[in-house]
Design a protein around this motif. Structure first.
Motif, PDB file in Angstrom:
ATOM      1  N   VAL A 181     -37.518 -14.864  33.849  1.00  0.00           N
ATOM      2  CA  VAL A 181     -36.161 -15.027  33.326  1.00  0.00           C
ATOM      3  C   VAL A 181     -36.256 -15.934  32.108  1.00  0.00           C
ATOM      4  CG1 VAL A 181     -33.799 -15.727  33.857  1.00  0.00           C
ATOM      5  CG2 VAL A 181     -35.270 -14.822  35.672  1.00  0.00           C
ATOM      6  N   ALA A 182     -36.204 -15.347  30.912  1.00  0.00           N
ATOM      7  CA  ALA A 182     -36.413 -16.128  29.688  1.00  0.00           C
ATOM      8  C   ALA A 182     -35.283 -16.011  28.680  1.00  0.00           C
ATOM      9  CB  ALA A 182     -37.725 -15.699  29.014  1.00  0.00           C
ATOM     10  N   MET A 183     -34.351 -15.085  28.908  1.00  0.00           N
ATOM     11  CA  MET A 183     -33.223 -14.944  27.990  1.00  0.00           C
ATOM     12  C   MET A 183     -32.124 -15.949  28.358  1.00  0.00           C
ATOM     13  SD  MET A 183     -34.056 -12.604  25.717  1.00  0.00           S
ATOM     14  CE  MET A 183     -35.596 -13.548  25.736  1.00  0.00           C
ATOM     15  N   PRO A 184     -31.267 -16.346  27.403  1.00  0.00           N
ATOM     16  CA  PRO A 184     -30.296 -17.432  27.648  1.00  0.00           C
ATOM     17  C   PRO A 184     -29.279 -17.115  28.737  1.00  0.00           C
ATOM     18  CG  PRO A 184     -30.527 -16.963  25.285  1.00  0.00           C
ATOM     19  CD  PRO A 184     -31.230 -15.862  26.008  1.00  0.00           C
ATOM     20  N   ALA A 185     -28.979 -18.129  29.526  1.00  0.00           N
ATOM     21  CA  ALA A 185     -28.055 -17.977  30.654  1.00  0.00           C
ATOM     22  C   ALA A 185     -26.650 -17.602  30.226  1.00  0.00           C
ATOM     23  CB  ALA A 185     -28.011 -19.270  31.468  1.00  0.00           C
ATOM     24  N   ALA A 186     -26.245 -17.952  29.018  1.00  0.00           N
ATOM     25  CA  ALA A 186     -24.887 -17.653  28.563  1.00  0.00           C
ATOM     26  C   ALA A 186     -24.696 -16.173  28.242  1.00  0.00           C
ATOM     27  CB  ALA A 186     -24.527 -18.492  27.337  1.00  0.00           C
ATOM     28  N   HIS A 187     -25.774 -15.396  28.302  1.00  0.00           N
ATOM     29  CA  HIS A 187     -25.720 -13.964  28.032  1.00  0.00           C
ATOM     30  C   HIS A 187     -25.926 -13.190  29.326  1.00  0.00           C
ATOM     31  CE1 HIS A 187     -26.059 -14.136  23.515  1.00  0.00           C
ATOM     32  NE2 HIS A 187     -26.411 -15.366  23.848  1.00  0.00           N
ATOM     33  N   ILE A 188     -25.366 -11.996  29.385  1.00  0.00           N
ATOM     34  CA  ILE A 188     -25.559 -11.151  30.566  1.00  0.00           C
ATOM     35  C   ILE A 188     -27.037 -10.830  30.742  1.00  0.00           C
ATOM     36  CG2 ILE A 188     -25.130  -8.999  29.292  1.00  0.00           C
ATOM     37  CD1 ILE A 188     -24.161  -9.783  32.974  1.00  0.00           C
ATOM     38  N   GLY A 189     -27.792 -10.751  29.639  1.00  0.00           N
ATOM     39  CA  GLY A 189     -29.217 -10.480  29.732  1.00  0.00           C
ATOM     40  C   GLY A 189     -30.008 -11.622  30.344  1.00  0.00           C
ATOM     41  N   LYS A 242     -29.609 -25.161  28.578  1.00  0.00           N
ATOM     42  CA  LYS A 242     -30.618 -24.104  28.584  1.00  0.00           C
ATOM     43  C   LYS A 242     -30.837 -23.637  30.020  1.00  0.00           C
ATOM     44  CE  LYS A 242     -32.843 -25.940  24.419  1.00  0.00           C
ATOM     45  NZ  LYS A 242     -34.088 -26.468  23.783  1.00  0.00           N
ATOM     46  N   ASN A 243     -31.744 -22.721  30.206  1.00  0.00           N
ATOM     47  CA  ASN A 243     -31.977 -22.159  31.531  1.00  0.00           C
ATOM     48  C   ASN A 243     -32.531 -23.206  32.495  1.00  0.00           C
ATOM     49  OD1 ASN A 243     -31.240 -19.797  30.307  1.00  0.00           O
ATOM     50  ND2 ASN A 243     -33.244 -18.822  30.438  1.00  0.00           N
ATOM     51  N   SER A 244     -32.188 -23.029  33.753  1.00  0.00           N
ATOM     52  CA  SER A 244     -32.634 -23.950  34.797  1.00  0.00           C
ATOM     53  C   SER A 244     -32.511 -23.264  36.146  1.00  0.00           C
ATOM     54  CB  SER A 244     -31.783 -25.227  34.779  1.00  0.00           C
ATOM     55  OG  SER A 244     -31.972 -25.994  35.949  1.00  0.00           O
ATOM     56  N   ASP A 245     -33.398 -23.623  37.087  1.00  0.00           N
ATOM     57  CA  ASP A 245     -33.245 -23.123  38.451  1.00  0.00           C
ATOM     58  C   ASP A 245     -31.938 -23.610  39.052  1.00  0.00           C
ATOM     59  OD1 ASP A 245     -34.154 -25.750  38.376  1.00  0.00           O
ATOM     60  OD2 ASP A 245     -35.464 -25.551  40.123  1.00  0.00           O
ATOM     61  N   HIS A 246     -31.556 -24.829  38.696  1.00  0.00           N
ATOM     62  CA  HIS A 246     -30.314 -25.386  39.236  1.00  0.00           C
ATOM     63  C   HIS A 246     -29.076 -24.645  38.728  1.00  0.00           C
ATOM     64  CE1 HIS A 246     -32.354 -29.498  40.209  1.00  0.00           C
ATOM     65  NE2 HIS A 246     -32.509 -28.627  41.164  1.00  0.00           N
ATOM     66  N   TYR A 247     -29.177 -24.034  37.573  1.00  0.00           N
ATOM     67  CA  TYR A 247     -28.051 -23.217  37.098  1.00  0.00           C
ATOM     68  C   TYR A 247     -27.777 -22.081  38.077  1.00  0.00           C
ATOM     69  CZ  TYR A 247     -25.694 -19.415  34.697  1.00  0.00           C
ATOM     70  OH  TYR A 247     -24.844 -18.376  34.396  1.00  0.00           O
ATOM     71  N   PHE A 248     -28.828 -21.427  38.564  1.00  0.00           N
ATOM     72  CA  PHE A 248     -28.613 -20.326  39.501  1.00  0.00           C
ATOM     73  C   PHE A 248     -28.112 -20.837  40.849  1.00  0.00           C
ATOM     74  CE2 PHE A 248     -31.312 -18.301  36.334  1.00  0.00           C
ATOM     75  CZ  PHE A 248     -30.620 -17.102  36.137  1.00  0.00           C
ATOM     76  N   GLU A 249     -28.482 -22.068  41.227  1.00  0.00           N
ATOM     77  CA  GLU A 249     -27.867 -22.665  42.415  1.00  0.00           C
ATOM     78  C   GLU A 249     -26.366 -22.839  42.212  1.00  0.00           C
ATOM     79  OE1 GLU A 249     -31.666 -25.340  44.020  1.00  0.00           O
ATOM     80  OE2 GLU A 249     -29.746 -26.293  43.589  1.00  0.00           O
ATOM     81  N   LEU A 250     -25.984 -23.255  41.015  1.00  0.00           N
ATOM     82  CA  LEU A 250     -24.558 -23.394  40.713  1.00  0.00           C
ATOM     83  C   LEU A 250     -23.833 -22.071  40.845  1.00  0.00           C
ATOM     84  CD1 LEU A 250     -24.047 -25.699  37.581  1.00  0.00           C
ATOM     85  CD2 LEU A 250     -22.987 -25.948  39.833  1.00  0.00           C
ATOM     86  N   VAL A 251     -24.422 -21.015  40.279  1.00  0.00           N
ATOM     87  CA  VAL A 251     -23.770 -19.700  40.296  1.00  0.00           C
ATOM     88  C   VAL A 251     -23.559 -19.212  41.726  1.00  0.00           C
ATOM     89  CG1 VAL A 251     -24.078 -17.264  39.698  1.00  0.00           C
ATOM     90  CG2 VAL A 251     -24.588 -19.030  38.009  1.00  0.00           C
ATOM     91  N   LEU A 252     -24.612 -19.247  42.533  1.00  0.00           N
ATOM     92  CA  LEU A 252     -24.490 -18.751  43.904  1.00  0.00           C
ATOM     93  C   LEU A 252     -23.665 -19.689  44.775  1.00  0.00           C
ATOM     94  CD1 LEU A 252     -28.063 -17.323  44.656  1.00  0.00           C
ATOM     95  CD2 LEU A 252     -26.145 -16.280  43.448  1.00  0.00           C
ATOM     96  N   GLY A 253     -23.790 -20.994  44.545  1.00  0.00           N
ATOM     97  CA  GLY A 253     -23.002 -21.949  45.320  1.00  0.00           C
ATOM     98  C   GLY A 253     -21.522 -21.863  45.006  1.00  0.00           C
TER      99      GLY A 253
END
Length: 533
Positions: A220-228, A72-83
């Motif tokens: 940010v509440a929509m699922p990370a697996a979607h572009i939205g 599910k969504n997480s702040d750490h997911y966005f760290e992964l994306v940018l990292g």
């Protein structure tokens, strides 16, 4: 308050990794991400993403290779994306509601070197890895009784200096999987250039609904697996504002975030907005901070839109696009939203800055105003292509860069786009894309099924729901609930049929043997103005 991002700042942000670098220099003390009580400043984000990049490089993950994220969504997911972007590594987020076999397919197709797994998906991820050939390293995102090194420990074992590898903007940064017409999902390759060049065009156009101010907060509440989900989170990070990340969509939590965190903007799909306004407390919340709600991914009934406008009391902006176009390519601006309703509220809107839209007939000829055909688009946001599927890419994007969306619609005399139907057979249920072939494949093999066709039918709650039309073998008394349970054991529950109809005669087919799903759909959509809901 001054706008948080000036168009010229994009000179410092040519890749997703540069987002952390730029704001780490200019807004180091501002909060970038807020997740369940954990706040991360932009300075922290820059350092953490350096560590992620260094950890991937130390593990031997090369540029252009992929890592998977299941959760599910997480702040750490966005760290992964940018990292990962700093290291030139591709991130493939995987829908947390998928079955282990579906996860295994994406892991193998992406050839993921790592699989980062949220706590709610650990069992699914472990089951999936038993079925994979890729056998990526498994990293849990949070602590538990798994006995494995967690994401934070994996990240923090590396130095925080920036290797600054100079990743080209055209390099693939995200790999978002979308359900495939052949029953297997395709990975959509999106580059940093796809994501950032289109945002620069928007910033230069100075559209009020797209402008952010210092100190504002994004939800940010929509699922990370979607572009939205991922795309909207990146919009907030690009603009240097505070992004409140909700682990998953929950109507009560959305209301709490709006009031407690003073949310200014958010993106939601129509089904989610409907759930929010049906919550008992919806008319008791203080919405004074909320300036804009962006909505899209499926059509929104005018009556629901009017009710949302009344409840939230803010401006609304419709968004039309797809994963292959990095999200929004057409928008309906706030001034076209009338509390009393109007014709334009049934449209998707007008092209975004830098986006071209045209309507094509079956032979690829451009059609004039009010003529229905396939919607095609060309812009800097069009995907690089489908991962390891050049033939599928070539059939979707031509040599001149025009991408055929598979949606049928028309442009009126003023350039407003109206969507009438889907040329492809895709079903949109609660903004989830579901392809009939994939569901049919899951139903085939049940002893009560000789033939099956899957269609989308109108549903007041979800927009559309999945219906299977089954021809049973001779002498068999079929059981609808058993067929549904059988499908749920093979694919994600949201893809499985909600209902099953039986018929004695063979399914209608054309001369080449293809099932005529439109003919099967027609009785359920009779009297509807549009064949989408």
């Amino acid at each position: 308050m001054a706008a948080s991002l000036k168009p010229e700042e994009f000179e410092s942000m040519s890749t997703l990794g540069d987002i952390a670098r730029h704001h780490g220099r200019t807004r180091a003390g501002n909060i970038a991400l807020s997740f369940e009580g954990r706040d991360t400043t932009y300075g922290d984000l820059d350092r953490h993403t350096n560590q992620v990049a260094n950890a991937l490089i130390a593990a031997g993950v090369r540029r252009g290779e992929a890592i998977g994220y299941l959760g599910k969504n997480s702040d750490h997911y966005f760290e992964l994306v940018l990292g990962a972007a700093k290291a030139g590594v591709v991130v493939a987020p995987i829908g947390w509601r998928l079955s282990p076999s579906e996860v295994a397919y994406i892991v193998d197709d992406s050839q993921a070197r790592f699989l980062f797994v949220g706590p709610e998906c650990l069992a699914c991820g472990q089951d999936a890895l038993k079925q994979t050939e890729a056998q990526p390293a498994l990293v849990p995102m949070e602590a538990g009784d798994h006995g494995l090194q967690t994401f934070e420990a994996w990240r923090d074992a590396q130095p925080a200096h920036d290797l600054a590898p100079g990743v080209p903007p055209e390099s693939t940064a995200l790999l978002l999987y979308t359900s495939g017409t052949t029953g297997r999902p395709k990975g959509v390759m999106l580059s940093s250039a796809n994501l950032l060049r289109s945002r620069r065009a928007l910033a230069e156009s100075k559209m009020g609904w797209n402008e952010w101010n210092e100190g504002e907060t994004n939800l940010v509440a929509m699922p990370a697996a979607h572009i939205g989900g991922t795309g909207w989170g990146l919009v907030g990070l690009i603009n240097g504002v505070k992004n409140v990340v909700a682990r998953e969509f929950n109507p009560m939590d959305v209301l709490e975030h709006i009031e407690r965190d003073r949310i200014v903007k958010m993106f939601m799909v129509p089904a989610a907005l409907q759930f929010v306004i049906r919550t008992p407390r919806a008319r008791e919340i203080d919405y004074s901070s909320l300036t804009h709600i962006l909505y899209g991914a499926s059509p929104m009934p005018v009556a629901l839109l009017q009710e949302c406008m009344e409840v939230f009391g803010c401006q609304f902006v419709q968004q039309y696009g797809m994963t292959e176009t990095t999200g929004t390519i057409v928008y309906l601006p706030p001034q076209d939203h009338d509390p009393k309703g109007n014709k334009r509220m049934r449209s998707a809107g007008i092209p975004m800055p830098g986006v071209e839209i045209c309507i094509l007939d079956a032979d690829g000829k451009r059609l004039g105003p009010n003529e229905v055909g396939e919607i095609a688009t060309r812009s800097a946001a069009n995907m690089k292509g489908y991962w390891r599927k050049p033939d599928a890419t070539a059939s979707t994007v031509n040599d001149d860069g025009w991408l055929r969306t598979g949606d049928a619609g028309y442009l009126d005399e003023d350039g407003y786009l109206y969507i009438q139907d889907r040329i492809k057979d895709m079903i949109i249920s609660g903004a989830e894309n579901i392809y009939p072939a994939e569901v049919e494949n899951a139903i085939h093999g049940h002893p009560h099924v000789a033939e099956v066709a899957v269609i989308g039918v109108p549903d007041e709650k979800w927009g559309e729901s999945v219906k299977a039309i089954v021809v049973p073998p001779p002498g068999v008394t079929p059981d609808a609930e058993d067929i549904i349970a059988f499908a749920r054991g093979r694919i994600a529950h949201f893809k499985a049929p909600k209902s099953v109809d039986f018929r004695d005669s063979p399914l209608p087919r054309n001369a080449s043997g293809k099932i005529l799903r439109r003919e099967l759909r027609e009785p359920f959509w009779a009297g509807k103005e549009r064949r989408v809901n």
